[in-house]
Design an enzyme around this catalytic site. Structure first.
Site, mmCIF file in Angstrom:
data_model
loop_
_atom_site.group_PDB
_atom_site.id
_atom_site.type_symbol
_atom_site.label_atom_id
_atom_site.label_comp_id
_atom_site.label_asym_id
_atom_site.label_seq_id
_atom_site.Cartn_x
_atom_site.Cartn_y
_atom_site.Cartn_z
ATOM 1 N N HIS B 123 -14.323 -0.686 -1.695
ATOM 2 C CA HIS B 123 -13.998 -1.893 -2.453
ATOM 3 C C HIS B 123 -13.943 -3.044 -1.446
ATOM 4 O O HIS B 123 -13.598 -2.848 -0.284
ATOM 5 C CB HIS B 123 -12.616 -1.675 -3.085
ATOM 6 C CG HIS B 123 -12.200 -2.718 -4.073
ATOM 7 N ND1 HIS B 123 -11.717 -3.947 -3.692
ATOM 8 C CD2 HIS B 123 -12.179 -2.710 -5.428
ATOM 9 C CE1 HIS B 123 -11.412 -4.649 -4.780
ATOM 10 N NE2 HIS B 123 -11.685 -3.920 -5.849
ATOM 11 N N ASP B 200 -7.330 3.252 1.647
ATOM 12 C CA ASP B 200 -7.207 2.520 0.389
ATOM 13 C C ASP B 200 -7.059 3.569 -0.722
ATOM 14 O O ASP B 200 -8.030 4.194 -1.119
ATOM 15 C CB ASP B 200 -8.460 1.664 0.180
ATOM 16 C CG ASP B 200 -8.523 1.073 -1.235
ATOM 17 O OD1 ASP B 200 -7.526 1.182 -1.980
ATOM 18 O OD2 ASP B 200 -9.582 0.514 -1.579
ATOM 19 N N GLN B 203 -7.102 3.891 -6.106
ATOM 20 C CA GLN B 203 -7.633 4.697 -7.212
ATOM 21 C C GLN B 203 -7.181 6.153 -7.115
ATOM 22 O O GLN B 203 -7.621 6.987 -7.913
ATOM 23 C CB GLN B 203 -9.168 4.640 -7.231
ATOM 24 C CG GLN B 203 -9.750 3.260 -7.443
ATOM 25 C CD GLN B 203 -9.553 2.731 -8.859
ATOM 26 O OE1 GLN B 203 -9.199 3.474 -9.783
ATOM 27 N NE2 GLN B 203 -9.760 1.433 -9.043
ATOM 28 N N LYS B 226 -2.073 -0.356 -11.288
ATOM 29 C CA LYS B 226 -3.060 0.672 -11.645
ATOM 30 C C LYS B 226 -2.388 2.002 -11.962
ATOM 31 O O LYS B 226 -3.052 3.021 -12.164
ATOM 32 C CB LYS B 226 -4.059 0.866 -10.501
ATOM 33 C CG LYS B 226 -5.017 -0.309 -10.313
ATOM 34 C CD LYS B 226 -6.140 0.062 -9.377
ATOM 35 C CE LYS B 226 -6.813 -1.131 -8.733
ATOM 36 N NZ LYS B 226 -7.583 -1.954 -9.653
ATOM 37 N N CYS B 363 -16.435 -5.249 -7.474
ATOM 38 C CA CYS B 363 -15.954 -5.603 -6.126
ATOM 39 C C CYS B 363 -16.496 -4.635 -5.092
ATOM 40 O O CYS B 363 -15.787 -4.229 -4.161
ATOM 41 C CB CYS B 363 -14.431 -5.645 -6.056
ATOM 42 S SG CYS B 363 -13.720 -6.817 -7.190
#
Lengths: 146, 409
Positions: B123, B200, B203, B226, B363
């Site tokens: 991302h 990261d 997700q 999220k 993104c």
């Protein structure tokens, strides 16, 4: 919301311009001024060329990638603004911005095929798609005026 | 291991709303998730009953707010199995967390010629902070080559890893492809050459059980919104000795130890990274979201998402004319395009049917380049989605195909 709204959005004229775009392809000739615009959120990417002689748009070209609304609108734009004076082109462009938003617009102006984009007003997320090529042409004209 | 999705749906008031006159079918949880009543109540409760600043007042109300705020930090610590809650920094979101690592570690510790490993799966918020660090310091960005299906593999990671590697900044689960990266193995290899690993996990954390001690990573970032929490709150986990050695990047109230006219000293982590009034309501809401998700169970959520995904893929395959870009992903993300239809046109069809899917570059422009697509469609599932919603989604896809076949050809 129904498929009749969708059909209105994707009217035959729009699909025709998408499948058979007019004035597509950039020219490497003198006298063409070029503006490249992108909508980074959806990936629409359009370059517009304008050629002005004696205060009149004698030619407009476009090239790029995007959705059917974006690409067809570029084709319609080049047809609609061709042979117009710079002032006429600006009035037509402003008028187009109103009609895609569903606002009142001047029906007496020579808008070519562009009123088919009235359907876009029911899909606010798509107004940017319909206007990006017009914004590019407007910017090109303004840069030439300087 | 299954979840009672009908009962879960009762917890999400927005699911009673309509979009374009149709029942809302929300398949964009990869972008942000819906909020359960428990989270809405927790935020409201702070705003109506315990509003006050944290760590400042000596009065009862401030003490109550501080306990709620620090209680949320403790919940995050337990969620990801950090060693101590001092390893948990509340931020504005994953983007803020990832930038914090890049600026406070990268700008101070990297020099010209050092190498930073990222991937084309990232991302923008995972690799742009490091692109900036590279530009400022003269460090070099290296991209892990993806395999033919777009995975990050250990084999390919080894091709870019070297003694010059100082940082590995990589996603845990790709927001487009839904693939899980081999973080534990990558971390072990990176540590062998003395590099730090920043993950990261925006997700990943909402969808699976995470154990930062087992992974061994140095930093791990994620967002509250999220995972059923409010927008505006996120988390940076940092291994304590490293975290506490870093310079803050924002200065102001509450992060200071002793302030002089020319020099000052800072509190220990995590407070040195929480300048100003923190996102109190957001952190409390995130705490409630963690309680909510844990009451259902991450394994059950992951299983539910996978079942929906497999069902959706098999139904899309029956339609034909659909290109799926991440066929073998094991998470609730499907990236696809309807052949011959621009994703933006397709998204309008879904919109008209009351279905929220994402269209665009997500993104992740380098990945769009890798896929040779200007944009893609993405459906992403979460605990509140149902098979019936998948049916509605597939039916809209069929209608869209038919509609555009009709007008185009």
């Amino acid at each position: 919301m129904s498929f009749s709204n969708l059909e209105q959005l994707y009217r035959q004229v729009i699909m025709d311009h998408y499948k058979n775009p007019r004035n597509k392809g950039l020219l490497q000739e003198d006298g063409y001024h070029e503006v490249h615009l992108k909508n980074p959120t959806c990936g629409d990417d359009i370059t517009v060329q304008v050629k002005v002689e004696d205060g009149k748009l004698v030619d407009l070209r476009h090239q790029g990638t995007g959705c059917s609304i974006c690409c067809s609108s570029a084709s319609v734009m080049t047809q609609t603004l061709k042979e117009k004076t710079l002032d006429e082109a600006q009035n037509i462009t402003n008028n187009f911005y109103e009609l895609v938003k569903g606002n009142e617009y001047d029906e007496d102006l020579d808008m070519g095929d562009s009123p088919v984009y009235q359907g876009v007003s029911k899909f606010p997320a798509r107004v940017k798609c319909a206007t990006i090529s017009w914004k590019a042409a407007e910017q090109a004209i303004n840069e030439l005026k300087k | 291991m299954s979840i009672d999705v009908n009962r879960i749906r009762e917890d999400f008031p927005i699911l009673k709303e309509k979009m374009n006159g149709r029942p809302l079918v929300y398949l964009d949880s990869g972008a942000t998730t819906l909020k359960p009543q428990a989270v809405i109540d927790a935020v409201n409760c702070y705003n109506t009953k315990t509003t006050s600043n944290v760590h400042r007042g000596v009065y009862q109300l401030s003490n109550d707010a501080t306990e709620l705020y620090e209680g949320a930090r403790e919940k995050v610590k337990q969620l990801i199995n950090a060693k101590t809650s001092s390893e948990i920094v509340f931020t504005k979101g994953a983007t803020h967390s990832l930038n914090l690592v890049a600026q406070s570690f990268g700008l101070y510790h990297l020099k010209a010629g050092d190498e930073i490993i990222v991937s084309e799966l990232e991302h923008h918020s995972s690799f742009l902070p490091w692109q900036h660090v590279a530009r400022v310091t003269g460090a070099i960005l290296k991209f892990i080559p993806l395999d033919s299906a777009g995975h990050i593999t250990i084999e390919n990671f080894k091709k870019v890893l070297s003694e010059k590697t100082k940082v590995v900044a990589i996603n845990y689960v790709s927001n487009v492809m839904g693939y899980e990266s081999p973080i534990k193995e990558i971390t072990a290899l990176a540590h062998e050459v003395g590099a730090i690993v920043s993950v990261d996990a925006a997700q990943a954390v909402p969808h699976m059980k995470i154990d930062v001690q087992d992974l061994g990573c140095d930093f791990l970032s994620f967002s509250g919104h999220k995972m059923c929490g409010p927008t505006g709150v996120g988390v940076l986990y940092g291994r304590y000795d490293l975290l506490n050695s870093l310079e803050p990047i924002e200065f102001g109230g509450e992060m200071i130890d002793i302030v002089g006219e020319t020099t000052s000293t800072w509190k220990d982590a995590p407070y040195r990274f929480e300048a100003g009034t923190p996102v109190i309501a957001g952190a409390i809401g995130l705490g409630a979201a963690i309680d909510y998700l844990e009451s259902i169970g991450f394994d059950a959520i992951a299983q539910h998402e996978l079942e929906l995904r497999q069902y959706a893929v098999s139904e899309l395959d029956k339609l034909g004319g659909i290109t799926i870009f991440n066929r073998d992903a094991q998470t609730g993300i499907i990236s696809f395009n309807i052949d011959g239809v621009h994703p933006h046109d397709a998204a309008t069809i879904y919109d008209a049917e009351g279905i929220c899917v994402r269209a665009g570059h997500h993104c992740a422009q380098p990945l769009m380049g890798w896929l040779c697509q200007p944009a893609t469609l993405r459906a992403s599932f979460y605990l509140y989605n149902t098979k019936e919603e998948v049916d509605a989604f597939v039916e809209a896809t069929r209608k869209g195909k038919e509609f555009f076949d009709g007008v185009f050809f």
